[in-house]
Design an enzyme around this catalytic site. Structure first.
Site, PDB file in Angstrom:
ATOM      1  N   GLU A 101     -20.469   9.603 -28.092  1.00  0.00           N
ATOM      2  CA  GLU A 101     -19.834  10.635 -28.916  1.00  0.00           C
ATOM      3  C   GLU A 101     -20.738  11.868 -29.029  1.00  0.00           C
ATOM      4  OE1 GLU A 101     -17.014  11.240 -30.380  1.00  0.00           O
ATOM      5  OE2 GLU A 101     -16.029   9.391 -29.812  1.00  0.00           O
TER       6      GLU A 101
ATOM      7  N   CYS B  51     -15.438   6.364 -32.554  1.00  0.00           N
ATOM      8  CA  CYS B  51     -14.725   7.628 -32.374  1.00  0.00           C
ATOM      9  C   CYS B  51     -13.872   7.940 -33.593  1.00  0.00           C
ATOM     10  CB  CYS B  51     -13.858   7.561 -31.124  1.00  0.00           C
ATOM     11  SG  CYS B  51     -12.848   9.044 -30.852  1.00  0.00           S
TER      12      CYS B  51
END
Length: 218
Positions: free
Chosen positions: A205, A142
């Protein structure tokens, strides 16, 4: 070369090797119409607002994962580093709060969508049950992906509509936080588990951006 230096050299390469091994997913995120829409301003306001709400919910879980890493840290250096990273998430949450105030989003009433729940469940389960090394492997994608996206978008023309988002993640201070987490991954991770966890986080993601783009909001 002393043995400890050879071992350290091998370990510091882990975060970079995992990033390069997942370059296909980083490229998919950069090419995603949601991200391109941020760059050129074509992304619908409602879609971005929905993303902000879901991302704020996600970031609260991200902060809790850092708190668990602090609790599980085996040494003082890790404790201090994870505490600094937790402060960084709190700053990011303040940015989301400013978006929410500007656009009339009530973050207190947000319910997580399926993509958000899948990511937060994975993250918190890893931070609760895995070691600190696996927690780093779940969280590093992330941070590093957003730093990468910020740099890439800032290098080209950016529409003013979402310029603050790009500026935030292109900031050297954010990149420094991402680098800190990579160093923690290098320090604490071992075995094959981190590669599996890292890949899973990168897929989540891309799925998060995809869910935001496919939102029925215009």
């Amino acid at each position: 070369m002393p043995a400890w230096r050879a071992d350290y050299s091998d370990r510091v390469s882990l975060a970079r090797s995992l990033w390069h091994a997942n370059a296909d997913l980083a490229a998919a995120a950069l090419a995603h119409p949601f991200v391109r829409g941020i760059a050129d301003g074509s992304l619908g306001r409602d879609r971005f607002a929905g993303y902000v709400a879901q991302d704020a919910y996600f970031l609260e879980s991200f902060a809790r994962a850092y708190a668990l890493a602090i609790a599980h840290s085996p040494d003082r250096a890790g404790l201090d580093a994870f505490a600094d990273l937790l402060d960084g998430v709190r700053a990011e949450l303040r940015l989301h709060a400013s978006y929410a105030e500007k656009w009339g989003i009530d973050l207190g009433t947000v319910s997580p969508g399926p993509a958000t729940s899948a990511y937060t469940d994975f993250l918190l389960a890893t931070a609760s049950l895995g070691g600190v090394g696996l927690t780093c492997a779940a969280m590093t994608p992330c941070m590093q992906l957003y730093a990468y996206l910020g740099r890439q978008l800032a290098a080209g023309p950016v529409d003013g509509r979402y310029a603050e988002w790009v500026t935030t993640y292109a900031d050297p201070g954010f990149e420094s936080l991402a680098a800190t987490l990579e160093r923690l991954l290098d320090t604490y991770a071992d075995g094959d588990g981190p590669a599996v966890v890292y890949r899973r986080a990168m897929r989540l993601e891309v799925a998060f951006f995809d869910a935001a783009y496919r939102s029925p909001a215009g």
